[in-house]
Design a protein around this motif. Structure first.
Motif, PDB file in Angstrom:
ATOM      1  N   UNK A   1      50.380  47.281  21.738  1.00  0.00           N
ATOM      2  CA  UNK A   1      51.004  48.528  22.303  1.00  0.00           C
ATOM      3  C   UNK A   1      51.124  48.396  23.559  1.00  0.00           C
ATOM      4  N   UNK A   2      50.390  47.346  24.381  1.00  0.00           N
ATOM      5  CA  UNK A   2      50.512  47.489  26.037  1.00  0.00           C
ATOM      6  C   UNK A   2      49.404  48.612  26.453  1.00  0.00           C
ATOM      7  N   UNK A   3      48.392  49.385  25.746  1.00  0.00           N
ATOM      8  CA  UNK A   3      47.796  50.392  26.360  1.00  0.00           C
ATOM      9  C   UNK A   3      46.260  50.124  26.312  1.00  0.00           C
ATOM     10  N   UNK A   4      45.822  49.389  24.961  1.00  0.00           N
ATOM     11  CA  UNK A   4      44.439  48.986  24.828  1.00  0.00           C
ATOM     12  C   UNK A   4      44.021  47.836  25.303  1.00  0.00           C
ATOM     13  N   UNK A   5      42.955  47.817  26.202  1.00  0.00           N
ATOM     14  CA  UNK A   5      42.413  46.576  26.824  1.00  0.00           C
ATOM     15  C   UNK A   5      41.422  45.936  26.091  1.00  0.00           C
ATOM     16  N   UNK A   6      41.928  44.679  25.800  1.00  0.00           N
ATOM     17  CA  UNK A   6      41.057  43.995  24.704  1.00  0.00           C
ATOM     18  C   UNK A   6      40.155  42.738  25.361  1.00  0.00           C
ATOM     19  N   UNK A   7      40.307  42.345  26.553  1.00  0.00           N
ATOM     20  CA  UNK A   7      39.687  41.429  27.131  1.00  0.00           C
ATOM     21  C   UNK A   7      40.134  41.279  28.646  1.00  0.00           C
ATOM     22  N   UNK A   8      38.984  40.855  29.097  1.00  0.00           N
ATOM     23  CA  UNK A   8      39.212  40.531  30.733  1.00  0.00           C
ATOM     24  C   UNK A   8      38.381  39.333  30.989  1.00  0.00           C
ATOM     25  N   UNK A   9      39.114  38.203  31.613  1.00  0.00           N
ATOM     26  CA  UNK A   9      38.693  36.877  31.451  1.00  0.00           C
ATOM     27  C   UNK A   9      39.107  36.357  32.814  1.00  0.00           C
ATOM     28  N   UNK A  10      38.517  35.645  33.555  1.00  0.00           N
ATOM     29  CA  UNK A  10      38.920  34.831  34.872  1.00  0.00           C
ATOM     30  C   UNK A  10      38.052  33.775  35.059  1.00  0.00           C
ATOM     31  N   UNK A  11      38.319  32.798  35.423  1.00  0.00           N
ATOM     32  CA  UNK A  11      37.777  31.316  35.699  1.00  0.00           C
ATOM     33  C   UNK A  11      37.943  31.246  37.490  1.00  0.00           C
ATOM     34  N   UNK A  12      36.643  31.232  37.961  1.00  0.00           N
ATOM     35  CA  UNK A  12      36.537  30.938  39.564  1.00  0.00           C
ATOM     36  C   UNK A  12      36.136  29.494  39.814  1.00  0.00           C
ATOM     37  N   UNK A  13      36.493  29.074  40.998  1.00  0.00           N
ATOM     38  CA  UNK A  13      35.876  27.467  41.398  1.00  0.00           C
ATOM     39  C   UNK A  13      35.824  27.509  42.762  1.00  0.00           C
ATOM     40  N   UNK A  14      35.096  26.312  43.110  1.00  0.00           N
ATOM     41  CA  UNK A  14      34.541  26.339  44.507  1.00  0.00           C
ATOM     42  C   UNK A  14      33.645  25.326  44.722  1.00  0.00           C
ATOM     43  N   UNK A  15      33.287  25.394  45.985  1.00  0.00           N
ATOM     44  CA  UNK A  15      32.136  24.088  46.116  1.00  0.00           C
ATOM     45  C   UNK A  15      30.871  24.896  46.862  1.00  0.00           C
ATOM     46  N   UNK A  16      29.643  24.115  46.521  1.00  0.00           N
ATOM     47  CA  UNK A  16      28.370  24.849  46.894  1.00  0.00           C
ATOM     48  C   UNK A  16      27.633  23.645  47.459  1.00  0.00           C
ATOM     49  N   UNK A  17      26.269  23.974  47.768  1.00  0.00           N
ATOM     50  CA  UNK A  17      25.580  22.742  48.513  1.00  0.00           C
ATOM     51  C   UNK A  17      24.205  22.886  47.813  1.00  0.00           C
ATOM     52  N   UNK A  18      23.737  21.841  47.697  1.00  0.00           N
ATOM     53  CA  UNK A  18      22.323  21.552  47.017  1.00  0.00           C
ATOM     54  C   UNK A  18      21.643  20.255  47.944  1.00  0.00           C
ATOM     55  N   UNK A  19      20.581  20.915  48.585  1.00  0.00           N
ATOM     56  CA  UNK A  19      20.004  19.794  49.338  1.00  0.00           C
ATOM     57  C   UNK A  19      20.823  18.735  50.174  1.00  0.00           C
ATOM     58  N   UNK A  20      21.808  19.611  50.743  1.00  0.00           N
ATOM     59  CA  UNK A  20      22.559  18.949  51.609  1.00  0.00           C
ATOM     60  C   UNK A  20      23.772  18.242  51.063  1.00  0.00           C
TER      61      UNK A  20
END
Length: 310
Positions: free
Chosen positions: A257-276
């Motif tokens: 029906x376009x009015x009832x929210x059934x799900x919110x979902x998103x995939x994030x990506x990136x780069x991080x540091x661990x002991x250099x």
């Protein structure tokens, strides 16, 4: 000469003979005279017929009165039954409407609470395992290091061109507090052909990490749930590294029906540091409202976060 008449001796016998000779035939009486004779006669047949007719009339009237009384009683009972049934239907409809109003009010209140961050945090029940330290180890070493009742629950062979992972292993941390909707916290290992771990992941209910009834956008943009979870897993990620797109439809799913929210979902990506050392990371935040929509209670929303470090 005077005639002298001899007196007639009229005796009682003479009168008796007269009475016997004078017989009146009823049929000879006129229309007007007949009823008079009938009225003069005591205990005549006409009196008996009149009484019989009157008695039959009274009996018939009594039966009719009884029938009418029964019909009236039945109609009264029917009207009472219809009234009771109508009231029950009205009362049921009123109660249903009241319940729907209460559910709507509860949902609206919960939504307002989320929007105002009235109670955004809850008690933390578990800690994120150090995923970075698992990289390079074998499956057996990882299970021993994880502890917390770590048990392998699934092993899946992988054969994808360009993918260094050859085996996916799923491990349940059975001694950690379990969430009623998402289950036990779980670790995922991606093992290369040589037997070493090249990818480590983790999934858990956001409430187990101490995040309460936060909205999807608040969890990402204000509480920085992605960056904090990665940091607990041993990877340093700058605050603000996880950003939602400006278009909400990019991470929102509505029903037909376009009015009832059934799900919110998103995939994030990136780069991080661990002991250099740099490590690629991926994080998925998922809010499933299916059950909440069915019950009218936002507390039934299934909120889960997944993180992977390679």
């Amino acid at each position: 000469m005077t005639d002298e008449k001899t007196p007639v001796d009229v005796t009682d016998d003479a009168f008796d003979e007269l009475d016997e000779e004078v017989v009146v035939d009823e049929d000879d009486l006129s229309f007007e005279e007949a009823p008079k004779k009938k009225r003069r006669g005591k205990g005549s047949g006409g009196g008996r017929h009149a009484k019989a007719a009157q008695s039959a009339y009274i009996q018939k009237s009594t039966r009719m009165r009884n029938v009418l009384i029964v019909v009236a009683v039945l109609l009264a009972v029917l009207l009472v039954a219809i009234g009771v049934l109508g009231y029950q239907v009205f009362d049921a409809a009123r109660n249903t409407a009241a319940q729907q109003t209460q559910v709507t009010d509860a949902a609206a209140t919960a939504t307002e609470d989320e929007a105002s961050d009235a109670s955004p945090m809850v008690a933390k029940k578990t800690t994120v395992p150090d995923l970075v330290s698992l990289l390079g180890k074998t499956q057996e070493e990882a299970v021993g290091q994880l502890a917390h009742g770590a048990q392998v629950t699934r092993t899946l062979e992988v054969n994808e061109e360009g993918n260094p992972i050859r085996t996916d292993v799923q491990i349940a941390l059975t001694e950690e507090p379990s969430d009623s909707r998402t289950g036990t916290p779980t670790v995922y290992l991606g093992i290369a052909e040589a037997g070493n771990i090249v990818r480590a992941g983790y999934s858990v209910a956001t409430s187990s990490l101490g995040y309460g009834s936060l909205s999807f956008t608040d969890a990402v943009e204000n509480e920085h749930i992605v960056e904090k979870t990665l940091d607990e897993a041993g990877l340093m990620v700058s605050v603000g590294a996880a950003q939602l797109p400006a278009d909400k439809m990019a991470y929102s799913t509505y029903d037909s029906d376009g009015t009832t929210l059934v799900k919110e979902y998103y995939a994030f990506t990136g780069v991080g540091q661990a002991t250099g050392v740099e490590h690629a990371w991926e994080a998925i935040l998922s809010y499933d409202y299916s059950m909440a929509n069915a019950t009218g209670n936002l507390n039934d929303t299934i909120r889960t976060i997944y993180i992977y470090i390679s």
